[in-house]
Design a protein around this motif. Structure first.
Motif, short mmCIF file in Angstrom:
data_model
loop_
_atom_site.label_atom_id
_atom_site.label_comp_id
_atom_site.label_asym_id
_atom_site.label_seq_id
_atom_site.Cartn_x
_atom_site.Cartn_y
_atom_site.Cartn_z
N SER A 28 29.79 -99.86 -55.08
CA SER A 28 28.83 -100.76 -55.73
C SER A 28 27.55 -100.88 -54.92
O SER A 28 26.44 -100.88 -55.48
CB SER A 28 29.46 -102.15 -55.92
OG SER A 28 30.56 -102.07 -56.77
N LEU A 29 27.69 -100.99 -53.62
CA LEU A 29 26.52 -101.10 -52.74
C LEU A 29 25.66 -99.83 -52.81
O LEU A 29 24.44 -99.90 -52.94
CB LEU A 29 26.99 -101.34 -51.30
CG LEU A 29 25.91 -101.55 -50.24
CD1 LEU A 29 25.16 -102.86 -50.49
CD2 LEU A 29 26.54 -101.56 -48.85
N VAL A 30 26.30 -98.67 -52.75
CA VAL A 30 25.57 -97.40 -52.82
C VAL A 30 24.86 -97.27 -54.17
O VAL A 30 23.68 -96.90 -54.23
CB VAL A 30 26.52 -96.20 -52.60
CG1 VAL A 30 25.80 -94.88 -52.83
CG2 VAL A 30 27.12 -96.24 -51.21
N GLN A 31 25.58 -97.56 -55.24
CA GLN A 31 24.97 -97.44 -56.57
C GLN A 31 23.76 -98.37 -56.69
O GLN A 31 22.73 -97.97 -57.21
CB GLN A 31 26.01 -97.74 -57.67
CG GLN A 31 27.06 -96.67 -57.82
CD GLN A 31 26.52 -95.33 -58.26
OE1 GLN A 31 25.56 -95.23 -59.02
NE2 GLN A 31 27.14 -94.28 -57.77
N ALA A 32 23.89 -99.58 -56.20
CA ALA A 32 22.78 -100.55 -56.30
C ALA A 32 21.60 -100.16 -55.42
O ALA A 32 20.46 -100.10 -55.89
CB ALA A 32 23.28 -101.95 -55.94
N GLU A 33 21.86 -99.90 -54.14
CA GLU A 33 20.76 -99.68 -53.21
C GLU A 33 20.13 -98.30 -53.28
O GLU A 33 18.93 -98.17 -53.06
CB GLU A 33 21.23 -99.98 -51.78
CG GLU A 33 21.47 -101.46 -51.57
CD GLU A 33 21.58 -101.86 -50.12
OE1 GLU A 33 21.16 -101.11 -49.22
OE2 GLU A 33 22.11 -102.96 -49.88
#
Length: 132
Positions: A28-33
Motif C-alpha cells: 500500500s505504501l509503495v502504491q501510494a508513494e
C-alpha cells in the motif's frame, strides 16, 4: 528515479511487524508513494490467518479494479502463494536492475528479490496485477 532511490533507502531493512509493517502495509505504501494509487486497508486479523488472507486476496471487491498480466510491469501488484489460487503474500514489482519485487517478511524485513528467486528458491507462484 531519485524519488524511488530515496524511498528504497528509507524503507529497505525495516523490520517486519504483524501489527503494522506487514506485506500489505508495504504494498500500500509503495502504491501510494511511488505510483499514486490507493489500496484498500487491510483487516489486521488477516495477518495471522493465512486461509482468510488467501480468501480475501482472491475475492475482495477491489480485485475487480486490477487485472492479471502475464508479464510484470513497473508498479504491478504481485500476489504470491505456494498453492495455486491461494495467494497469501504480496509485494510490488519494480522494473529496475532486471526486475525486482519489493516485499517484506518476518525473517528479512523489507527486501528486494528477483522474481526468479522468489519462484525458484521460495517456491512462490507469482501473479502480477495492474490497474484495470
Amino acid at each position: 528515479m531519485s524519488d524511488r532511490a530515496a524511498f528504497l533507502r528509507r524503507w529497505r531493512g525495516t523490520p517486519y511487524d504483524t501489527a503494522e509493517r506487514h506485506c500489505w502495509w508495504l504494498a500500500s505504501l509503495v502504491q501510494a508513494e511511488l505510483f499514486g494509487r490507493t489500496l484498500p486497508a487491510a483487516d489486521p486479523g488477516l495477518v495471522a490467518d493465512a486461509r482468510a488472507r488467501a480468501e480475501t486476496m482472491a475475492t475482495h471487491p477491489a480485485r475487480a479494479e486490477w487485472r492479471e498480466t502475464p508479464t510484470p510491469v513497473d508498479g504491478a501488484l504481485v500476489l504470491m502463494g505456494k498453492v495455486a489460487g491461494a495467494k497469501t503474500h504480496c509485494g510490488v514489482y519494480l522494473a529496475q536492475d532486471g526486475g525486482l519485487i519489493l516485499h517484506t517478511d518476518e525473517r528479512h524485513g523489507v527486501v528486494l528479490d528477483s522474481p526468479l528467486e522468489l519462484a525458484a528458491a521460495r517456491r512462490w507462484r507469482l501473479t502480477y496485477l495492474i490497474p484495470a
